[in-house]
Each structure stands twice: as C-alpha cells, then as structure tokens.
Design an enzyme around this catalytic site. Structure first.
Site, mmCIF file in Angstrom:
data_model
loop_
_atom_site.group_PDB
_atom_site.id
_atom_site.type_symbol
_atom_site.label_atom_id
_atom_site.label_comp_id
_atom_site.label_asym_id
_atom_site.label_seq_id
_atom_site.Cartn_x
_atom_site.Cartn_y
_atom_site.Cartn_z
ATOM 1 N N GLY A 44 28.098 31.148 51.977
ATOM 2 C CA GLY A 44 28.228 30.321 53.167
ATOM 3 C C GLY A 44 28.171 31.162 54.428
ATOM 4 C CG LEU A 45 30.974 33.018 56.275
ATOM 5 C CD1 LEU A 45 31.374 34.481 56.273
ATOM 6 C CD2 LEU A 45 31.844 32.256 57.266
ATOM 7 C CB CYS A 46 24.458 30.545 56.632
ATOM 8 S SG CYS A 46 24.644 29.438 55.235
ATOM 9 N N GLY A 47 26.313 28.525 59.140
ATOM 10 C CA GLY A 47 26.160 27.313 59.934
ATOM 11 C C GLY A 47 25.939 26.100 59.061
#
Lengths: 153, 293
Positions: free
Chosen positions: B90-93
C-alpha cells in the site's frame, strides 16, 4: 545494400546490427542463410546460434527460439531469450547444463508426463546452445573447426 | 488549548513521520524511473508481435483461425476468469482501491460465475474478502519482474481455457498514463481478438506475399501463446511502474502535508511560549511593584 538486423526480446532490444552481409539463423525447418534482397519471410526459430557476417568479421548470439521476419533487407528477430556470445557466463551455462541433464535423467527414471519431459529436454537444449556459442568465441588451440572441447575438463 | 509540552511532542512526531515519507518518496522516485524504463523497453517487442500477428491473422482468415487454434475459438460463455493485477503493498494513494473497485464492479456485473487469478497481494485480499473464488495467486514478483517470472501466470489461464474450465478471460491492471495518473483498465484476454491491420503502423496488404515456414497456420499457433504471455508481461510492468509512480506522488503529498502541519504547530507553539513569557514577566513586574509600595 547490406542487411539491418534487430534482435528483440520481451525485456529489451538486445542488439541492432547494421551493414550485415549474411545472417545465418536456426530456422525450425533447418538452418537458413539470409542475404540482402531476400524475399519477405516469416519463420519460427528453434534454439540455436545466430551468426552475422560483415566481411570477414563474425558475431554470434545464442537464442532460445522465437520468430524471424525478413522485409526489405530489414530482419527482425523476436527471440524468447537472446545473449551475445561475449555476454555468456560459461560457468553459469555449465551449471545450467548440469541441472538440466539431471532433470532429464530424473524425468526419464520416474516416467513423468510428456510435457514435463519436453520442458526438461528443451531446457537442456538451450543450455547446450549457450555453451556451444560461448565455446566458438573462445580462441582455441588445435585445428580450427574441430569439435568443441567439453568444458570443465 | 494544548500545553506547550504537548505541542512540542506533536511537532517532533510529525517531523519523524515526515522523515519516513520523504525517504519513501525518494526510494519510490528512483525505482519509478527504472520501472518506467522497463515498461518502455518492452514496447518494441510487443508492437512488433502485434503487427506480425495482425498480418498473419488477415492471411489465415478469422473463420479458419478458430479451427486452427483453440486460443482463437470463442465458445458460449459459462465461466469467466479475471486476471486481476495489483501491487503487493500500500502507501500508494488511491491506486489499490481504484483498481479493486474497478475490478469488483466488473465482476459484480457479470451474469456467469467468475473466478479470479490474482497477481499482487492487495487484489488477492480484496477478492478473498469479497468471497470471490481465487483460483491462483502470484505475489511478491518484486519491483522489477522479469518476463520469465510472468510465464506461469499465462500458463494457468491458457490451461484452464483449453480444457474448458473457463470460456472467457479478462485482464485488469493499472495503465500508466503519466506519473500522476494511473487508469484501471479491463480488457479481454481470451479468446484472443487478433489485432486488426488498421492498428499497425507497417504497410498493410503485403502479408499475402510472405513466405511462411513451416506454414502460416503453424507460425500462428506458435505466435498466439507468446501474444498472451507478452500482454501479461506488459500489464505486470505497467503495474510495477504505476505502483512506484503512485507511491512517489502519495509520499510527496504526505511530505508536503507534514511540512504544512509542522509550520502551523510551530506557530501555535511559539504563540503559547510567548504568552507564557509575557505572563511570567507580568508576575515579576507585579511582584516588584508590590515590594516598592
């Protein structure tokens, strides 16, 4: 006009060769030599050695099958895998050959499916081609054109 | 009104988060360049394969093609497979949720039973949670998947298609439009819809004069599995490049936000500190005045 040859794999353009006088490729129906002004051709390739000649200069690549297209002195090779002779790591290729041989032997003993057998045999053939191409590039003592020495002895 | 000590703690915490997002942004930026580069390098092979296939398909003819190769034959659709390609992390908007929403809506709209082949943990988890049958999963392909890594994915689908487990397959993946924009795409993968001659850049109508070895049919039969593999490999590369791009943008926004919050908190902190100093001064002045009296 000499040939322009492009070798492309799914991952990258391996090489673009200009001014090639003759290209020798391992077609699935047998070796074929492509000279300038060749008729449009589309053929499948089997694992083998691809050789270019420019005058007396020679360059070779190991390929593991693919397609070859000739169109107006422009040759495109869509290879599954391709390596320039100089790029081949002989030790790694030798290790791959040993692994592949082992797999074929085991497949034969255990009587696995034809598909697995074919895969193992194909892997072995690819590794042998790589070794042969690498061997050709290495300066050898003894008669030119002799049988390649087994590597690792 | 938070105390000065609380404000100070808060600022430190935001600054620490900022350090992390900033580091992640830099890492994503450098990986992004390489991932996008790899996606570009696959282009010559795919465009060439497409144009060759288009030429061949027009030579062989579509009605004949269905007889020649099982991958071209379309059947009445009873079972559908969706190859859902997403990042592992994750951590990709909004990238993952956009992809999952797009594929989820698509699956829900089908009348026939759908199974999913998942590439990437985020998509797999989504369909497992949604109780959709996940027949195969491929995770941890890494930041720069190689063509060989993706071969097995195609094999699963092709085998299921040939033995009749599925009658149609779709591929869902993020298309990298630009560094800032990734668009979820869903396309049909099987049966193969051969690219038409109009799409190719090479002069058309010349395929009739080609010499084919061994024969047009056999060349076509060898070409089709490669075409599937190539499309999957391309999609996986797009996915990798999309992930890094989306992560870089998301982390840049996070870093900027953290900077903004730090600025505001520092202002509040300074005000509170000033107030305290003023108060102390007043006390001292007040005390001194009381002594003088």
């Amino acid at each position: 006009m000499p040939l322009t040859v492009e070798i492309v794999t799914a991952e990258r353009v391996v090489s673009t060769e200009l001014g090639v006088d003759i290209l020798i490729a391992p077609g699935s129906e047998g070796m074929l030599g492509i000279l300038p002004k060749h008729a449009p051709l589309m053929t499948t390739l089997k694992p083998g050695e691809l050789v270019f000649r420019r005058g007396s200069e020679e360059e070779s690549f190991a390929i593991s099958g693919g397609f070859l297209e000739v169109r107006q002195d422009q040759v495109t090779i869509l290879a599954d895998q391709a390596e320039a002779a100089g790029e081949i790591d002989v030790e790694r290729a030798e290790a791959a050959r040993a692994r592949a041989e082992e797999r074929v032997r085991r497949a034969r003993e255990q009587g696995v499916s034809d598909v697995d057998m074919a895969r193992a045999a194909a892997a072995l053939q690819r590794s042998l081609v790589r070794l042969r191409v690498a061997e050709r590039r290495r300066p050898r003592s003894g008669a030119a054109g002799g049988r390649p020495r087994p590597i690792g002895q | 009104m938070p105390t000065i000590r609380q404000l100070k703690r808060r600022i430190t915490s935001v600054k620490n988060t900022q350090k992390i997002t900033n580091a992640l942004q830099l890492v994503a930026a450098s990986k992004m360049r390489r991932a996008q580069d790899r996606a570009l390098q696959a282009e010559p092979y795919s465009s060439k394969l497409r144009s060759v296939l288009a030429g061949l398909a027009s030579t062989v003819g579509s009605s004949q093609g269905e007889r020649i190769h099982p991958l071209l034959a379309s059947r009445p659709v009873r079972n559908i497979a969706v190859l859902h390609i997403t990042p592992d992390r994750g951590l990709c908007g909004g990238l993952n949720s956009n992809l999952n929403r797009s594929a989820g809506t698509f699956v829900a709209a089908q009348h026939e039973p759908v199974s999913v082949v998942a590439v990437g943990k985020k998509g797999r988890d989504f369909f497992v949670r949604a109780h959709v049958h996940v027949t195969a999963e491929f995770t941890e392909l890494g930041d720069y998947p190689s063509a060989a890594d993706t071969l097995a994915i195609g094999r699963v689908l092709v085998e299921d298609y040939v033995n009749g487990t599925i009658d149609r397959a779709y591929i869902s993946y993020p298309e990298l439009v630009s560094t800032a924009v990734q668009r979820p795409v869903i396309r049909q993968l099987l049966p193969i819809e051969t690219p038409t001659a109009e799409e190719q850049s090479a002069p058309t109508g010349m395929s009739a004069q080609y010499i084919f070895e061994p024969s047009p049919e056999e060349v076509l039969a060898r070409l089709l599995p490669r075409y599937i593999e190539m499309q999957i490999y391309e999609a996986v590369l797009q996915n990798a490049a999309s992930f890094q791009s989306a992560q870089m943008v998301a982390m840049k926004n996070a870093t900027d936000n953290a900077g903004e919050i730090t600025r505001e908190l520092t202002l509040t902190y300074n005000k509170a500190r000033q107030e305290q100093i003023t108060k102390e001064l007043l006390d001292i002045v007040g005390g001194a005045a009381a002594l003088e009296d």
